[in-house]
Design a protein around this motif. Structure first.
Motif, PDB file in Angstrom:
ATOM      1  N   GLY A  29       0.783  -1.227   0.000  1.00 41.58           N
ATOM      2  CA  GLY A  29       0.000   0.000   0.000  1.00 41.58           C
ATOM      3  C   GLY A  29       0.814   1.275   0.000  1.00 41.58           C
ATOM      4  N   TRP A  30       2.148   1.163  -0.011  1.00 42.87           N
ATOM      5  CA  TRP A  30       3.003   2.352   0.050  1.00 42.87           C
ATOM      6  C   TRP A  30       3.585   2.675  -1.321  1.00 42.87           C
ATOM      7  N   ALA A  31       3.805   3.954  -1.561  1.00 46.72           N
ATOM      8  CA  ALA A  31       4.545   4.363  -2.756  1.00 46.72           C
ATOM      9  C   ALA A  31       6.018   4.017  -2.548  1.00 46.72           C
ATOM     10  N   TRP A  32       6.740   3.858  -3.669  1.00 41.47           N
ATOM     11  CA  TRP A  32       8.154   3.511  -3.584  1.00 41.47           C
ATOM     12  C   TRP A  32       8.915   4.519  -2.738  1.00 41.47           C
ATOM     13  N   GLU A  33       8.633   5.819  -2.917  1.00 36.85           N
ATOM     14  CA  GLU A  33       9.357   6.844  -2.190  1.00 36.85           C
ATOM     15  C   GLU A  33       9.162   6.724  -0.682  1.00 36.85           C
ATOM     16  N   SER A  34       7.988   6.268  -0.270  1.00 35.03           N
ATOM     17  CA  SER A  34       7.677   6.183   1.157  1.00 35.03           C
ATOM     18  C   SER A  34       8.485   5.090   1.842  1.00 35.03           C
ATOM     19  N   TYR A  35       8.450   3.869   1.287  1.00 33.80           N
ATOM     20  CA  TYR A  35       9.175   2.817   1.990  1.00 33.80           C
ATOM     21  C   TYR A  35      10.688   2.932   1.804  1.00 33.80           C
ATOM     22  N   TRP A  36      11.121   3.610   0.725  1.00 33.86           N
ATOM     23  CA  TRP A  36      12.567   3.791   0.549  1.00 33.86           C
ATOM     24  C   TRP A  36      13.122   4.760   1.586  1.00 33.86           C
ATOM     25  N   ILE A  37      12.380   5.839   1.889  1.00 35.47           N
ATOM     26  CA  ILE A  37      12.883   6.803   2.865  1.00 35.47           C
ATOM     27  C   ILE A  37      12.847   6.218   4.263  1.00 35.47           C
ATOM     28  N   VAL A  38      11.874   5.356   4.556  1.00 36.62           N
ATOM     29  CA  VAL A  38      11.846   4.697   5.863  1.00 36.62           C
ATOM     30  C   VAL A  38      13.073   3.800   6.026  1.00 36.62           C
ATOM     31  N   GLY A  39      13.372   3.033   4.978  1.00 35.22           N
ATOM     32  CA  GLY A  39      14.573   2.204   5.015  1.00 35.22           C
ATOM     33  C   GLY A  39      15.830   3.054   5.100  1.00 35.22           C
ATOM     34  N   GLY A  40      15.828   4.196   4.392  1.00 37.63           N
ATOM     35  CA  GLY A  40      16.988   5.077   4.393  1.00 37.63           C
ATOM     36  C   GLY A  40      17.262   5.695   5.753  1.00 37.63           C
TER      37      GLY A  40
END
Length: 233
Positions: A29-40
């Motif tokens: 349910g997340w956009a790529w940018e959302s889960y990438w910044i959380v991981g970042g």
């Protein structure tokens, strides 16, 4: 013993680099940018200072007393490496986990080994191996052979990506999970990621004075125990 530890840590690092993206496939349910910044946030902001704190006593003091030019160069190459990490995510987004990771990590290995050695060919520095040194030594030739094999693997992966794209078009797949697969854009992004990710090596070299300081401090408190394994942290 330190060589054994080095191999073990490289194994752990390689495993982590190859598998960290897998959980993202479950975040539907997340956009790529959302889960990438959380991981970042965890990868780039939380874990590094924690790792340094656990392994190097007084690491903040070492940074604070380091020459500003050294810090600037270290941050500069770190920023380029960060862009490489960002485009890594885009490459995996457009090519998929297995294909994207194979191509990007392969390119990173090739560029990471060749760019510094080419640089030191034109700007010789004591203790640094140039491309000429590699070409004229047995160990260097073995490294270059390994890189050549890696390039062959990248070509094979790229060919597999082209075949996958043709199969998807021929099958008329409309699966939402495939709607972001773009072999051309993915390869361009992957090449950029591979080149910029190689700046990690330049960042370590730029900040080597800090590592040397940590090494000297550790050796003064642990006489006769060799070099400090975690100095590059």
């Amino acid at each position: 013993m330190q060589v054994i530890f080095g191999v073990i840590f490289h194994f752990i690092g390689g495993f982590a680099s190859g598998s960290f993206y897998i959980p993202y496939k479950k975040v539907k349910g997340w956009a790529w940018e959302s889960y990438w910044i959380v991981g970042g946030i965890f990868s780039w902001l939380l874990v590094p200072p924690l790792a340094a704190w656990l392994t190097i006593p007084g690491f903040a003091d070492i940074i604070a007393t380091t020459n500003g030019k050294i810090l600037l160069l270290t941050y500069f190459f770190g920023a380029l490496w960060g862009i490489g990490g960002l485009t890594y995510g885009l490459g995996v987004r457009y090519l998929g986990v297995s294909l994207g990771s194979s191509i990007i990590l392969g390119l990173c290995s090739v560029f990471g080994a060749l760019i510094p050695s080419i640089y030191y060919n034109f700007n010789p520095k004591a203790g640094k191996d140039s491309l000429t040194d590699m070409l004229n030594s047995h160990w260097g030739q073995m490294v270059l052979l390994g890189l050549a094999i890696c390039v062959v693997g990248i070509i094979v992966c790229g060919k597999a990506g082209g075949m996958k794209e043709k199969d998807l078009i021929a099958a008329g797949k409309a699966d939402p999970s495939n709607n972001e697969y773009k072999i051309g854009l993915g390869l361009i992004v992957s090449i950029i990621s591979g080149i910029l990710s190689a700046c990690f090596a330049f960042g370590i070299d730029a900040g080597k004075e800090m590592a040397n300081t940590a090494n000297e401090i550790w050796k003064s408190t642990h006489p006769g125990q060799g070099e400090f394994l975690f100095r590059t942290m």
